[in-house]
Design a protein around this motif. Structure first.
Motif, PDB file in Angstrom:
ATOM      1  N   CYS A 284      56.965  31.851  64.725  1.00 39.93           N
ATOM      2  CA  CYS A 284      57.060  30.312  64.111  1.00 39.93           C
ATOM      3  C   CYS A 284      56.463  29.975  63.049  1.00 39.93           C
ATOM      4  O   CYS A 284      56.851  29.497  62.087  1.00 39.93           O
ATOM      5  CB  CYS A 284      57.062  29.323  65.414  1.00 39.93           C
ATOM      6  SG  CYS A 284      57.137  27.765  64.941  1.00 39.93           S
ATOM      7  N   SER A 285      55.069  30.274  63.051  1.00 36.21           N
ATOM      8  CA  SER A 285      53.813  29.966  62.600  1.00 36.21           C
ATOM      9  C   SER A 285      54.089  30.747  60.940  1.00 36.21           C
ATOM     10  O   SER A 285      54.091  30.091  60.097  1.00 36.21           O
ATOM     11  CB  SER A 285      52.587  30.440  62.758  1.00 36.21           C
ATOM     12  OG  SER A 285      52.054  29.746  63.804  1.00 36.21           O
ATOM     13  N   VAL A 286      54.664  32.006  61.130  1.00 34.32           N
ATOM     14  CA  VAL A 286      54.863  32.810  59.849  1.00 34.32           C
ATOM     15  C   VAL A 286      56.215  32.166  59.208  1.00 34.32           C
ATOM     16  O   VAL A 286      56.240  31.981  57.952  1.00 34.32           O
ATOM     17  CB  VAL A 286      55.193  34.193  60.224  1.00 34.32           C
ATOM     18  CG1 VAL A 286      55.788  35.020  59.086  1.00 34.32           C
ATOM     19  CG2 VAL A 286      54.099  34.957  60.652  1.00 34.32           C
ATOM     20  N   GLY A 287      57.279  31.659  59.876  1.00 32.92           N
ATOM     21  CA  GLY A 287      58.559  31.118  59.430  1.00 32.92           C
ATOM     22  C   GLY A 287      58.128  29.771  58.699  1.00 32.92           C
ATOM     23  O   GLY A 287      58.472  29.618  57.682  1.00 32.92           O
ATOM     24  N   LEU A 288      57.178  29.088  59.345  1.00 34.94           N
ATOM     25  CA  LEU A 288      56.920  27.736  58.806  1.00 34.94           C
ATOM     26  C   LEU A 288      56.114  27.851  57.356  1.00 34.94           C
ATOM     27  O   LEU A 288      56.075  27.471  56.384  1.00 34.94           O
ATOM     28  CB  LEU A 288      55.883  26.970  59.830  1.00 34.94           C
ATOM     29  CG  LEU A 288      56.785  26.274  60.872  1.00 34.94           C
ATOM     30  CD1 LEU A 288      55.764  25.636  61.801  1.00 34.94           C
ATOM     31  CD2 LEU A 288      57.559  25.155  60.353  1.00 34.94           C
ATOM     32  N   PHE A 289      55.330  29.071  57.345  1.00 31.72           N
ATOM     33  CA  PHE A 289      54.415  29.505  56.119  1.00 31.72           C
ATOM     34  C   PHE A 289      55.415  29.795  54.875  1.00 31.72           C
ATOM     35  O   PHE A 289      55.164  29.250  53.896  1.00 31.72           O
ATOM     36  CB  PHE A 289      53.419  30.551  56.631  1.00 31.72           C
ATOM     37  CG  PHE A 289      52.458  30.835  55.374  1.00 31.72           C
ATOM     38  CD1 PHE A 289      51.492  30.024  55.259  1.00 31.72           C
ATOM     39  CD2 PHE A 289      52.898  31.938  54.680  1.00 31.72           C
ATOM     40  CE1 PHE A 289      50.447  30.430  53.932  1.00 31.72           C
ATOM     41  CE2 PHE A 289      51.995  32.126  53.570  1.00 31.72           C
ATOM     42  CZ  PHE A 289      50.813  31.585  53.074  1.00 31.72           C
TER      43      PHE A 289
END
Length: 294
Positions: A284-289
């Motif tokens: 999720c963090s990678v996707g948001l980034f």
């Protein structure tokens, strides 16, 4: 003299202050999820926490509300935007947090914001997104499925997941419409707390309450964090950061919210994560980034 020179440069650099404010907001937002999860596990009800939040915020924002030029704002627009960041959002969040862990909530609520944002932009404005953002959204949706876990776990906690999805949807509308209507921090500070307090007071009055059996220290903590730090201080910092570093850069900071929430939930709430949940948070963090990156 060197220290004074560095201080002068810091004070004269709004971009630096906005960046520091964005870091502060990451921890404030993560802390809000943690505190809300702890709050709904106490004798306080979701309605209690919501009323404490907007009642306290109204008291502190009242001087701004009284001096505000209400003639310059369209009332229905103010109400729509206020509800997007108001009691529907908090009630959805609090009911979701009653059964869903804080780290999972951080992924669901924050992760789905860009998803609903893209959908609203397409439906209302006809805007199409880029392939990179579609890829990022795909990662976010995969992360959400990972966090929900086995289908049986989804069936057992379907109400909590549904509430968190609802929270993300209404907050997305606030972000979308607030920008579209051109509201400033002064506008939001003047009408957002008081509109929510007035509209929610009858709902709270008719609901069950656990305030009378709650320690005063718990009430003060919720009032200070929910009503002052989140509803007023963070609101002002958000608009300041948007002005000086822009929405995209601010979104990159917010991509760390699920990760920070998971770290804080471990020592504070003693919520341990499974391997699949850790993977979901990272994805999720990678996707948001990737979504926020230019």
């Amino acid at each position: 003299m060197k220290h004074l020179s560095m201080l002068d440069k810091t004070q004269a650099n709004p971009v630096l202050w906005a960046s520091l404010g964005a870091v502060f907001m990451v921890f404030a937002w993560s802390g809000w999820i943690i505190l809300s999860r702890a709050g709904v596990q106490s004798s306080l009800t979701p309605s209690d926490i919501t009323m404490i939040r907007y009642g306290t915020a109204t008291l502190f924002a009242l001087p701004f509300s009284l001096r505000y030029d209400w003639k310059k704002v369209t009332l229905w627009k103010a109400v729509v935007v206020s509800l997007g960041c108001g009691f529907p959002y908090t009630m959805f969040s609090f009911y979701g947090l009653m059964s869903i862990k804080a780290a999972n909530a951080g992924v669901i609520v924050n992760g789905l914001l860009p998803v609903f944002g893209v959908i609203l932009a397409f439906l209302v404005l006809g805007e199409r997104t880029t392939k990179r953002r579609l890829f990022a959204i795909g990662l976010i949706l995969i992360a959400n499925l990972i966090m929900m876990g086995h289908p049986q776990a989804v069936r057992d906690n379907w109400f909590g997941w549904l509430m968190l999805i609802g929270a993300s949807l209404v907050f997305s509308s606030y972000m979308f419409l607030g920008k579209r209507y051109g509201f400033t921090s002064k506008d939001a500070l003047a009408f957002l707390p008081i509109i929510n307090a007035v509209l929610f007071l009858p709902i709270w009055w008719m609901s069950d309450s656990g305030i009378s059996s709650t320690p005063i220290s718990t009430i003060v903590l919720q009032a200070g964090y929910q009503g002052i730090l989140v509803s007023i201080v963070t609101l002002l910092i958000t608009f300041y950061a948007l002005k000086h570093i822009g929405a995209m850069n601010l979104s990159i900071y917010f991509s760390f919210v699920p990760f920070v929430t998971a770290i804080l939930a471990w020592p504070i709430l003693h919520e341990h994560l499974s391997l699949s949940e850790i993977v979901g948070i990272v994805v999720c963090s990678v996707g948001l980034f990737f979504y926020a990156k230019k």
